[in-house]
Design a protein around this motif. Structure first.
Motif, PDB file in Angstrom:
ATOM      1  N   PHE A  93       0.929  -1.190   0.094  1.00  0.00           N
ATOM      2  CA  PHE A  93      -0.065  -0.042  -0.047  1.00  0.00           C
ATOM      3  C   PHE A  93       0.922   1.260  -0.067  1.00  0.00           C
ATOM      4  O   PHE A  93       1.940   1.261   0.499  1.00  0.00           O
ATOM      5  CB  PHE A  93      -0.788  -0.045   1.160  1.00  0.00           C
ATOM      6  CG  PHE A  93      -1.966  -0.995   1.337  1.00  0.00           C
ATOM      7  CD1 PHE A  93      -3.238  -0.887   0.678  1.00  0.00           C
ATOM      8  CD2 PHE A  93      -1.722  -2.293   1.772  1.00  0.00           C
ATOM      9  CE1 PHE A  93      -4.164  -1.821   0.962  1.00  0.00           C
ATOM     10  CE2 PHE A  93      -2.609  -3.220   1.792  1.00  0.00           C
ATOM     11  CZ  PHE A  93      -3.964  -3.167   1.283  1.00  0.00           C
ATOM     12  N   GLU A  94       0.603   2.204  -0.792  1.00  0.00           N
ATOM     13  CA  GLU A  94       1.115   3.486  -0.577  1.00  0.00           C
ATOM     14  C   GLU A  94       0.249   4.545  -0.009  1.00  0.00           C
ATOM     15  O   GLU A  94      -1.015   4.656  -0.401  1.00  0.00           O
ATOM     16  CB  GLU A  94       1.435   4.044  -2.110  1.00  0.00           C
ATOM     17  CG  GLU A  94       2.246   5.303  -2.074  1.00  0.00           C
ATOM     18  CD  GLU A  94       2.841   5.679  -3.399  1.00  0.00           C
ATOM     19  OE1 GLU A  94       2.641   6.738  -3.698  1.00  0.00           O
ATOM     20  OE2 GLU A  94       3.332   4.803  -3.855  1.00  0.00           O
ATOM     21  N   VAL A  95       0.577   5.240   1.010  1.00  0.00           N
ATOM     22  CA  VAL A  95      -0.181   6.505   1.685  1.00  0.00           C
ATOM     23  C   VAL A  95       0.731   7.404   1.937  1.00  0.00           C
ATOM     24  O   VAL A  95       1.818   7.678   2.706  1.00  0.00           O
ATOM     25  CB  VAL A  95      -0.453   5.869   3.163  1.00  0.00           C
ATOM     26  CG1 VAL A  95      -1.527   6.773   3.836  1.00  0.00           C
ATOM     27  CG2 VAL A  95      -1.101   4.396   2.997  1.00  0.00           C
ATOM     28  N   GLU A  96       0.299   8.484   1.288  1.00  0.00           N
ATOM     29  CA  GLU A  96       1.024   9.989   1.097  1.00  0.00           C
ATOM     30  C   GLU A  96       2.508   9.772   0.932  1.00  0.00           C
ATOM     31  O   GLU A  96       3.341  10.288   1.509  1.00  0.00           O
ATOM     32  CB  GLU A  96       0.911  10.484   2.518  1.00  0.00           C
ATOM     33  CG  GLU A  96      -0.747  11.014   2.919  1.00  0.00           C
ATOM     34  CD  GLU A  96      -1.289  12.111   1.746  1.00  0.00           C
ATOM     35  OE1 GLU A  96      -0.534  13.129   1.694  1.00  0.00           O
ATOM     36  OE2 GLU A  96      -2.084  11.871   1.394  1.00  0.00           O
ATOM     37  N   GLY A  97       2.853   8.713  -0.105  1.00  0.00           N
ATOM     38  CA  GLY A  97       4.300   8.908  -0.510  1.00  0.00           C
ATOM     39  C   GLY A  97       4.984   7.791   0.372  1.00  0.00           C
ATOM     40  O   GLY A  97       6.010   7.433   0.101  1.00  0.00           O
ATOM     41  N   GLU A  98       4.320   7.115   1.507  1.00  0.00           N
ATOM     42  CA  GLU A  98       5.025   6.202   2.512  1.00  0.00           C
ATOM     43  C   GLU A  98       4.456   4.824   1.948  1.00  0.00           C
ATOM     44  O   GLU A  98       3.351   4.736   1.458  1.00  0.00           O
ATOM     45  CB  GLU A  98       4.693   6.414   3.939  1.00  0.00           C
ATOM     46  CG  GLU A  98       4.853   7.787   4.356  1.00  0.00           C
ATOM     47  CD  GLU A  98       6.490   8.059   4.554  1.00  0.00           C
ATOM     48  OE1 GLU A  98       7.272   6.943   4.531  1.00  0.00           O
ATOM     49  OE2 GLU A  98       7.229   8.953   4.476  1.00  0.00           O
ATOM     50  N   GLN A  99       5.207   3.928   1.949  1.00  0.00           N
ATOM     51  CA  GLN A  99       4.888   2.664   1.530  1.00  0.00           C
ATOM     52  C   GLN A  99       4.780   1.393   2.762  1.00  0.00           C
ATOM     53  O   GLN A  99       5.489   1.435   3.853  1.00  0.00           O
ATOM     54  CB  GLN A  99       5.800   1.977   0.567  1.00  0.00           C
ATOM     55  CG  GLN A  99       5.914   2.611  -0.678  1.00  0.00           C
ATOM     56  CD  GLN A  99       6.674   1.918  -1.922  1.00  0.00           C
ATOM     57  OE1 GLN A  99       7.543   1.240  -1.531  1.00  0.00           O
ATOM     58  NE2 GLN A  99       6.399   1.969  -3.189  1.00  0.00           N
ATOM     59  N   PHE A 100       3.701   0.985   2.900  1.00  0.00           N
ATOM     60  CA  PHE A 100       3.368  -0.170   3.749  1.00  0.00           C
ATOM     61  C   PHE A 100       2.959  -1.549   3.029  1.00  0.00           C
ATOM     62  O   PHE A 100       2.505  -1.812   2.112  1.00  0.00           O
ATOM     63  CB  PHE A 100       2.121   0.258   4.670  1.00  0.00           C
ATOM     64  CG  PHE A 100       2.435   1.512   5.459  1.00  0.00           C
ATOM     65  CD1 PHE A 100       2.890   1.469   6.835  1.00  0.00           C
ATOM     66  CD2 PHE A 100       2.219   2.833   5.045  1.00  0.00           C
ATOM     67  CE1 PHE A 100       3.148   2.598   7.499  1.00  0.00           C
ATOM     68  CE2 PHE A 100       2.514   3.850   5.560  1.00  0.00           C
ATOM     69  CZ  PHE A 100       2.940   3.870   6.954  1.00  0.00           C
ATOM     70  N   VAL A 101       3.684  -2.601   3.828  1.00  0.00           N
ATOM     71  CA  VAL A 101       3.275  -4.006   3.449  1.00  0.00           C
ATOM     72  C   VAL A 101       2.607  -4.958   4.468  1.00  0.00           C
ATOM     73  O   VAL A 101       2.789  -4.618   5.645  1.00  0.00           O
ATOM     74  CB  VAL A 101       4.614  -4.637   3.644  1.00  0.00           C
ATOM     75  CG1 VAL A 101       4.528  -6.415   2.993  1.00  0.00           C
ATOM     76  CG2 VAL A 101       5.511  -4.069   2.368  1.00  0.00           C
ATOM     77  N   ALA A 102       1.556  -5.644   3.975  1.00  0.00           N
ATOM     78  CA  ALA A 102       0.625  -6.318   4.894  1.00  0.00           C
ATOM     79  C   ALA A 102       0.737  -7.841   4.080  1.00  0.00           C
ATOM     80  O   ALA A 102       0.508  -7.905   2.946  1.00  0.00           O
ATOM     81  CB  ALA A 102      -0.852  -5.569   4.781  1.00  0.00           C
ATOM     82  N   THR A 103       0.863  -8.904   4.950  1.00  0.00           N
ATOM     83  CA  THR A 103       0.449 -10.126   4.516  1.00  0.00           C
ATOM     84  C   THR A 103      -0.458 -10.875   5.006  1.00  0.00           C
ATOM     85  O   THR A 103      -1.000 -10.485   6.419  1.00  0.00           O
ATOM     86  CB  THR A 103       1.776 -10.703   4.843  1.00  0.00           C
ATOM     87  OG1 THR A 103       2.171 -10.799   6.410  1.00  0.00           O
ATOM     88  CG2 THR A 103       3.030 -10.228   4.163  1.00  0.00           C
ATOM     89  N   GLY A 104      -1.201 -11.914   4.330  1.00  0.00           N
ATOM     90  CA  GLY A 104      -2.297 -12.644   5.166  1.00  0.00           C
ATOM     91  C   GLY A 104      -2.332 -14.004   4.353  1.00  0.00           C
ATOM     92  O   GLY A 104      -1.699 -14.152   3.506  1.00  0.00           O
TER      93      GLY A 104
END
Length: 443
Positions: A177-188
């Motif tokens: 995911f990209e939020v306001e230029g910051e990237q985050f990773v989620a796993t499931g």
């Protein structure tokens, strides 16, 4: 979302404020088929580690229980370092399983084991002098077993039954995911086949094979390019913690993997050639002997060093306290086996080494080693002097007065003392304290 570690609190707080309640774009979504094979078989060390973690048994209690089960013909040889079985025993699996089912009639799920399935445990190349511990084809009565024997027998049976269940399978999804230029990773993950893990569903907190953290379950409707709401971003303030005290199980694990506690690269390489400190047959006895001599003590499930034990290491402070000596001795023993080294020469070198190291230890002053321990603990000598109490008790070896000293493991709630000769270092007589007097039977 996966957590981000930051040492800048202001930055973390600013990101939380900026990113909360913002739109998040799903830029990448991947899916991968994963599987996890059933656990390997149980060695003597594996049983000791499991029993310590799950029931709090000492290594000696576990060894005594497995030895009793062996003598009752319910399990195979318990003092083994192997976690594998020879191929020749696979043909007996049906008979062993049949006996396991009869000895454990309440374990309904076990009866779903498929004797035709062959796990990685069957491997001739990885079998040492003895194979993994498994149940035998002997029918026994569980009701006559002691609680420790019953628990350990069930664990051994369960591990064997596990070998005849299919792999645990799941689909692992990874979203970026990209939020306001910051990237985050989620796993499931989505489980597609429980396989052998169905046997451990009620033992999540105790079983070593289920300690991995399960990923979150993803909504099915997620697709690349879609926007979702980043509802909230939070930060937590944490700090590093010192290593936990050893339990008997983790101590045995450390004895096996002793190279992990050595920084010297050459010593690490040497220790990797060995099975660590001791063997499956001797590790429990080593721990018991250290406890008996007062070098280690048990506090609930933990095993900690005593003041006397620390002083012994402080006084020796040489090759005798370095784990690498184990590897050096084993290398020379292999040379004796191969005819490249003489037994008498090897023994003479050991006697010579020990004598030299002991001479060094005896010539070191008590004050030097004692103050070193104090400095490491941040205790002043003046505080210690208040704990010394001369009495009329005489040393049985030299007739000088004995002095009562407070142990470094002593606390206000649980004060602990020991007695030493005032003629130290010429006289090294020591006793445990019993009712404010030397326990002369403890010498």
């Amino acid at each position: 979302m996966k957590k981000v570690v930051s040492f800048n609190k202001e930055l973390a707080d600013r990101l939380c404020k900026t990113l909360s309640s913002q739109s998040a774009c799903l830029t990448s979504l991947t899916e991968e088929d994963k599987k996890q094979a059933c656990p390997k078989g149980l060695s003597g060390a594996d049983i000791a580690i499991l029993a310590s973690k799950k029931w709090g048994y000492t290594a000696q209690q576990t060894l005594d229980a497995t030895q009793s089960l062996y003598e009752k013909k319910l399990i195979t040889y318990p003092r083994t370092d192997s976690s594998f079985l020879p191929q020749s025993q696979f043909g007996e699996a049906g008979e062993v399983l049949d006996c396991v089912w009869k000895n454990n009639p309440d374990e309904v799920l076990w009866q779903k084991a498929n004797p035709a399935l062959k796990s990685r445990i069957w491997n001739d190349q990885k079998v040492t002098a003895h194979h993994a511990i498994i149940p035998t084809r002997h029918k026994g009565n569980r009701s006559v077993l002691k609680p420790e024997e019953r628990n350990i027998y069930q664990a051994i049976c369960q591990n064997y039954v596990t070998q005849f269940f299919s792999d645990y399978r799941y689909k692992l999804k990874t979203a970026l995911f990209e939020v306001e230029g910051e990237q985050f990773v989620a796993t499931g993950r989505t489980v597609t086949q429980m396989g052998w893990k169905v046997l451990y569903q009620d033992q999540q907190s105790d079983n070593d094979h289920n300690t991995e953290k399960e990923d979150a379950v993803f909504p099915i409707s997620l697709t690349e390019g879609m926007n979702v709401l980043c509802h909230e971003v939070t930060s937590e303030t944490k700090q590093t913690k010192p290593p936990e005290a050893f339990t008997e199980g983790s101590l045995i694990q450390a004895m096996i993997n002793i190279q992990k506690y050595v920084s010297d690269t050459r010593q690490k390489a040497l220790l990797k050639e060995t099975d660590g400190i001791g063997t499956a047959a001797t590790r429990a006895a080593i721990i018991e002997e250290l406890v008996r001599k007062g070098y280690l003590e048990r506090k609930k499930k933990s095993v900690i060093s005593t003041a006397i034990g620390q002083l012994v290491i402080e006084c020796l402070e040489g090759i005798l306290t370095q784990p690498a000596i184990t590897a050096l001795f084993e290398r020379r023993l292999r040379e004796i086996q191969d005819g490249k080294e003489e037994e008498n020469r090897f023994l003479a070198s050991i006697y010579d080494l020990i004598n030299k190291e002991m001479e060094k230890a005896f010539t070191r002053s008590y004050t030097e080693s004692h103050n070193s321990v104090l400095n490491r603990r941040g205790v002043s000598q003046s505080k210690v002097d208040k704990n010394l109490s001369e009495t009329t008790f005489a040393c049985p070896d030299c007739s000088k007065l004995l002095v009562r000293r407070e142990a470094w493991s002593s606390t206000k709630k649980n004060p602990r003392y020991w007695w030493g000769c005032s003629g130290f270092p010429s006289c090294r007589t020591m006793f445990f304290d019993k009712n404010n007097a030397p326990d002369f039977s403890s010498k």
